[in-house]
Design a protein around this motif. Sequence first.
Motif, PDB file in Angstrom:
ATOM      1  N   GLY A  11       9.078  -2.965  10.754  1.00 51.50           N
ATOM      2  CA  GLY A  11       8.439  -1.656  10.758  1.00 51.50           C
ATOM      3  C   GLY A  11       9.363  -0.571  10.252  1.00 51.50           C
ATOM      4  N   GLY A  12       8.896   0.173   9.231  1.00 53.06           N
ATOM      5  CA  GLY A  12       9.726   1.205   8.617  1.00 53.06           C
ATOM      6  C   GLY A  12       9.284   2.610   8.927  1.00 53.06           C
ATOM      7  N   GLY A  13       8.822   2.837  10.161  1.00 50.71           N
ATOM      8  CA  GLY A  13       8.490   4.191  10.585  1.00 50.71           C
ATOM      9  C   GLY A  13       9.700   4.908  11.152  1.00 50.71           C
ATOM     10  N   SER A  14       9.455   6.010  11.828  1.00 48.14           N
ATOM     11  CA  SER A  14      10.547   6.870  12.293  1.00 48.14           C
ATOM     12  C   SER A  14      11.505   6.148  13.233  1.00 48.14           C
ATOM     13  CB  SER A  14       9.974   8.104  12.992  1.00 48.14           C
ATOM     14  OG  SER A  14       9.178   8.866  12.095  1.00 48.14           O
ATOM     15  N   GLU A  36       5.474  -3.352   5.514  1.00 47.97           N
ATOM     16  CA  GLU A  36       4.401  -3.890   4.680  1.00 47.97           C
ATOM     17  C   GLU A  36       3.678  -2.832   3.860  1.00 47.97           C
ATOM     18  OE1 GLU A  36       0.834  -5.366   6.614  1.00 47.97           O
ATOM     19  OE2 GLU A  36       1.455  -4.426   8.485  1.00 47.97           O
ATOM     20  N   TYR A  37       3.812  -1.552   4.224  1.00 45.21           N
ATOM     21  CA  TYR A  37       3.065  -0.521   3.503  1.00 45.21           C
ATOM     22  C   TYR A  37       4.018   0.461   2.830  1.00 45.21           C
ATOM     23  CZ  TYR A  37      -0.371   3.180   2.571  1.00 45.21           C
ATOM     24  OH  TYR A  37      -1.146   4.136   1.964  1.00 45.21           O
ATOM     25  N   ARG A  38       4.393   1.522   3.517  1.00 42.13           N
ATOM     26  CA  ARG A  38       5.290   2.516   2.932  1.00 42.13           C
ATOM     27  C   ARG A  38       6.298   2.960   3.974  1.00 42.13           C
ATOM     28  NH1 ARG A  38       1.986   7.217  -0.059  1.00 42.13           N
ATOM     29  NH2 ARG A  38       4.098   7.659  -0.784  1.00 42.13           N
ATOM     30  N   ALA A 113       7.441  -6.024   2.559  1.00 44.68           N
ATOM     31  CA  ALA A 113       6.598  -7.154   2.938  1.00 44.68           C
ATOM     32  C   ALA A 113       6.242  -7.063   4.413  1.00 44.68           C
ATOM     33  CB  ALA A 113       7.329  -8.478   2.673  1.00 44.68           C
ATOM     34  N   ARG A 114       5.164  -7.733   4.768  1.00 42.48           N
ATOM     35  CA  ARG A 114       4.818  -7.866   6.172  1.00 42.48           C
ATOM     36  C   ARG A 114       5.735  -8.908   6.798  1.00 42.48           C
ATOM     37  NH1 ARG A 114       1.051  -7.062  10.045  1.00 42.48           N
ATOM     38  NH2 ARG A 114       0.532  -8.783  11.458  1.00 42.48           N
TER      39      ARG A 114
END
Length: 452
Positions: A11-14, A36-38, A113-114
């Motif tokens: 997971g590339g969130g905060s 997987e998304y941005r 990627a996921r």
Amino acid sequence: MAFDFDLFVIGGGSGGVRAARLAAGEAGAKVGLAEEYRLGGTCVIRGCVPKKLMVFASGYPRLVEDAQAYGWEAQIGSFDWNTFKPKLHAELDRLEGLYGNTLNNAGVEVFDARATLEDAHTVRLGDGRTFTAKHILVAVGGWPYVPEFDVADEILTSNEIFHLEKLPKNILIVGGGFIACEFACILNGMGVEVTQYYRGEQILRGFDGEARGHVAELMREGGVNLHVGTDVLEMKKVDGGLWVKSADGKEGVYEKVMYATGRRPNTANLGLDKAGVKTGRNGEIIVDEYSQTSVPSIYAVGDVTDRINLTPVAIREGAAFVETVFHGRPTKPDHELVASAVFTQPELGCVGLTEEQAREQEPIEVYATSFRPMQSLFAGRPDRVMMKLIVSQETRKVLGVHIVSEGAGELIQMAAIAVKMGATKEDFDRTVAVHPTMSEELVTMKAPVRSA
């Protein structure tokens, strides 16, 4: 056993980005991260940032009306979504690039990627590659919940609202939480005819009751067709949009329908069962005070744990995880007295206990005021500010602060510092007011309006 990575973040969130950056850049760990998304997650890509930019955009009609009242020859036309939208997404692209640069500069290996869990130390990417890691951090956030309808594909959520080809002429927003209320105000300000349904007796459940009522009244005065105590019974696609029948018997056709009825942890098909990670009834990952799951090598932070679902909290949790695991300094993220803001028009800012919560805890005094602020009073607008302090009768500490006004989000940040430090009502009273400002009312309320 030799691992491919010291830490692998899913997971590339905060929260995930903060943990990855600190572990690699400050602790010298070998870190991998899969998104997987941005990069940027919900907050940057489909949440706080684009929403706040839309809040700014939607507020200009009121500013022009005020300018006219103050003597300016000012006019405003209709809102052009096709001008705003590309600039909005260009800004999101810029911020995503900054996140990527931050990770690259720290030495984090990023995989577009996921990723799912294979076991306590192994992740599998969507392309079939597997990596082992001494520690795994799950930070995949949440996802909007939509009830099952035959026309579910036609329903918008907060994920899709930023990608509309054009603004609808009218919209039904279902929900009464901060996301529903914020977008009701945003779209209303942009010239969309907004109807809002909420099945509860009052919007913004969990916030102070008096503040909730104040916001609801001002939303209605501002043009939002707000209905509480009702819900959608039936929905079907027709010419011109979606036909909706509500629980109170009303029928209508809306060009768009948006559901903002809560978010759930984004844990489906993540491999948690395979790895032995325990989850709660809504899919949230169960963690201890140090964000550790039931599997010692796997941790989780952010909305996926469903503790306090706010971006700054996820960031603090990610940083505390690194302190605990990579610096050997056991650190619990601080979830006490977290301030928050709802960017309705006007805004609601709060920190600490509501009046209802405080009453159940101990004897309290309530100090409150409501008034028309100078700027809008002069302009002839009916806006009313509400400010409220909840005070312990025994310790005199300020247990909660609640503000409904323009700029309440900015004001509550400052009040939160005092509350976090344990300020008493007398500390507030000793503070000299800054005049003329709205915020001076916080330090000039001398007599309680009620005790409980």
